[in-house]
Design an enzyme around this catalytic site. Structure first.
Site, PDB file in Angstrom:
ATOM      1  N   LYS A   1      67.629  20.094  81.335  1.00 59.55           N
ATOM      2  CA  LYS A   1      67.547  21.426  80.707  1.00 59.55           C
ATOM      3  C   LYS A   1      67.238  22.492  81.763  1.00 59.55           C
ATOM      4  CE  LYS A   1      64.160  20.338  77.873  1.00 59.55           C
ATOM      5  NZ  LYS A   1      63.877  18.931  78.226  1.00 59.55           N
TER       6      LYS A   1
ATOM      7  N   ARG B   1      59.933  23.000  70.358  1.00 59.27           N
ATOM      8  CA  ARG B   1      59.803  21.543  70.401  1.00 59.27           C
ATOM      9  C   ARG B   1      59.216  20.964  69.135  1.00 59.27           C
ATOM     10  NH1 ARG B   1      58.341  19.064  76.284  1.00 59.27           N
ATOM     11  NH2 ARG B   1      59.685  20.486  77.369  1.00 59.27           N
TER      12      ARG B   1
ATOM     13  N   ARG C   1      61.626  12.770  90.203  1.00 57.55           N
ATOM     14  CA  ARG C   1      61.064  14.123  90.140  1.00 57.55           C
ATOM     15  C   ARG C   1      59.572  14.102  90.485  1.00 57.55           C
ATOM     16  NH1 ARG C   1      61.536  17.549  84.613  1.00 57.55           N
ATOM     17  NH2 ARG C   1      59.681  16.407  83.977  1.00 57.55           N
TER      18      ARG C   1
ATOM     19  N   ARG D   1      54.419  16.117  90.210  1.00 59.46           N
ATOM     20  CA  ARG D   1      53.907  16.500  88.890  1.00 59.46           C
ATOM     21  C   ARG D   1      53.058  15.388  88.292  1.00 59.46           C
ATOM     22  NH1 ARG D   1      58.249  19.545  85.192  1.00 59.46           N
ATOM     23  NH2 ARG D   1      57.160  18.269  83.654  1.00 59.46           N
TER      24      ARG D   1
ATOM     25  N   ARG E   1      56.259  10.741  76.326  1.00 63.38           N
ATOM     26  CA  ARG E   1      57.123  11.893  76.021  1.00 63.38           C
ATOM     27  C   ARG E   1      58.509  11.474  75.551  1.00 63.38           C
ATOM     28  NH1 ARG E   1      55.751  13.660  81.027  1.00 63.38           N
ATOM     29  NH2 ARG E   1      57.638  14.739  81.690  1.00 63.38           N
TER      30      ARG E   1
HETATM   31  P1  ADP Z   1      59.466  18.005  80.468  1.00 65.14           P
HETATM   32  O1  ADP Z   1      60.877  18.395  80.174  1.00 65.14           O
HETATM   33  O2  ADP Z   1      59.344  16.909  81.460  1.00 65.14           O
HETATM   34  O3  ADP Z   1      58.621  17.765  79.236  1.00 65.14           O
HETATM   35  P2  ADP Z   1      58.477  20.689  80.785  1.00 65.14           P
HETATM   36  O4  ADP Z   1      58.245  21.420  82.060  1.00 65.14           O
HETATM   37  O5  ADP Z   1      59.487  21.231  79.834  1.00 65.14           O
HETATM   38  O6  ADP Z   1      58.834  19.228  81.248  1.00 65.14           O
HETATM   39  O7  ADP Z   1      57.106  20.534  79.973  1.00 65.14           O
HETATM   40  C1  ADP Z   1      55.955  20.006  80.574  1.00 65.14           C
HETATM   41  C2  ADP Z   1      54.840  19.885  79.542  1.00 65.14           C
HETATM   42  O8  ADP Z   1      54.499  21.183  79.049  1.00 65.14           O
HETATM   43  C3  ADP Z   1      55.173  19.085  78.281  1.00 65.14           C
HETATM   44  O9  ADP Z   1      54.994  17.692  78.453  1.00 65.14           O
HETATM   45  C4  ADP Z   1      54.154  19.650  77.292  1.00 65.14           C
HETATM   46  O10 ADP Z   1      52.859  19.146  77.543  1.00 65.14           O
HETATM   47  C5  ADP Z   1      54.151  21.121  77.669  1.00 65.14           C
HETATM   48  N1  ADP Z   1      55.144  21.893  76.885  1.00 65.14           N
HETATM   49  C6  ADP Z   1      56.310  22.434  77.345  1.00 65.14           C
HETATM   50  N2  ADP Z   1      56.957  23.084  76.366  1.00 65.14           N
HETATM   51  C7  ADP Z   1      56.190  22.947  75.255  1.00 65.14           C
HETATM   52  C8  ADP Z   1      56.319  23.393  73.899  1.00 65.14           C
HETATM   53  N3  ADP Z   1      57.365  24.106  73.489  1.00 65.14           N
HETATM   54  N4  ADP Z   1      55.327  23.068  73.026  1.00 65.14           N
HETATM   55  C9  ADP Z   1      54.269  22.355  73.422  1.00 65.14           C
HETATM   56  N5  ADP Z   1      54.082  21.901  74.668  1.00 65.14           N
HETATM   57  C10 ADP Z   1      55.024  22.193  75.590  1.00 65.14           C
END
Ligand code: ADP
Length: 144
Positions: A13, A87, A126, A132, A143
């Site tokens: 994404k 999400r 990654r 990370r 996840r």
């Molecule tokens: P990934 O695609 O690996 O989950 P992101 O950078 O999109 O990586 O998100 C990292 C973390 O940030 C998620 O695991 C979650 O804890 C939090 N997060 C991201 N977007 C949301 C959201 N829309 N609602 C709740 N938590 C979120």
């Protein structure tokens, strides 16, 4: 142009949003990035980190205000790409309502579908590149 990208962690994404954002010249709104910044900048930091590092979603009442504040900024007026948001059903309903009220509903939802074995390999790579804390095998498993 308002486009939502959905798909599991590691689906690409962020990569596709970055490319399309440049092409369309609209902002790329990554909630993961926004939350990681919050974690560094504010007293909310520890709370946010506790969710992210455990591979759990941050609560809607924390994420939604961050997104709506960003959406109200002038550069989002002509559109934006949503990466990692919504999400949850609650987030989706909130976004829908916000955009309808704004008179500018979503144009498109793009779903990136990738086999789980490939996702795990990408996330472990990654973890090495971006260092990370949430890309350990345990946090990834929660996840996916
Ligand atoms: P990934 O695609 O690996 O989950 P992101 O950078 O999109 O990586 O998100 C990292 C973390 O940030 C998620 O695991 C979650 O804890 C939090 N997060 C991201 N977007 C949301 C959201 N829309 N609602 C709740 N938590 C979120």
């Amino acid at each position: 142009m308002r486009i939502v990208f959905i798909g599991p962690p590691g689906a690409g994404k962020g990569t596709q949003c970055r490319r399309l954002a440049e092409y369309l010249d609209v902002p790329h709104l990554s909630t993961g990035e926004m939350l990681r910044q919050t974690r560094e900048d504010s007293s909310l930091g520890k709370l946010v980190a506790s969710y992210i590092d455990n591979g759990q979603l941050a609560p809607d009442n924390l994420v939604v205000p961050i997104v709506t504040k960003r959406l109200a900024e002038p550069d989002c007026r002509d559109g934006c790409l949503f990466d990692g948001f919504p999400r949850t059903v609650n987030q989706a309903e909130m976004l829908d309502q916000y955009l309808v009220d704004d008179g500018d509903p979503l144009d498109l939802v793009i779903h990136l579908d990738v086999p789980e074995d490939e996702l795990i390999g990408r996330l472990l790579r990654r973890a090495e590149i971006e260092n990370r804390a949430d890309d350990t095998r345990e946090a990834i498993a929660k996840r996916l």
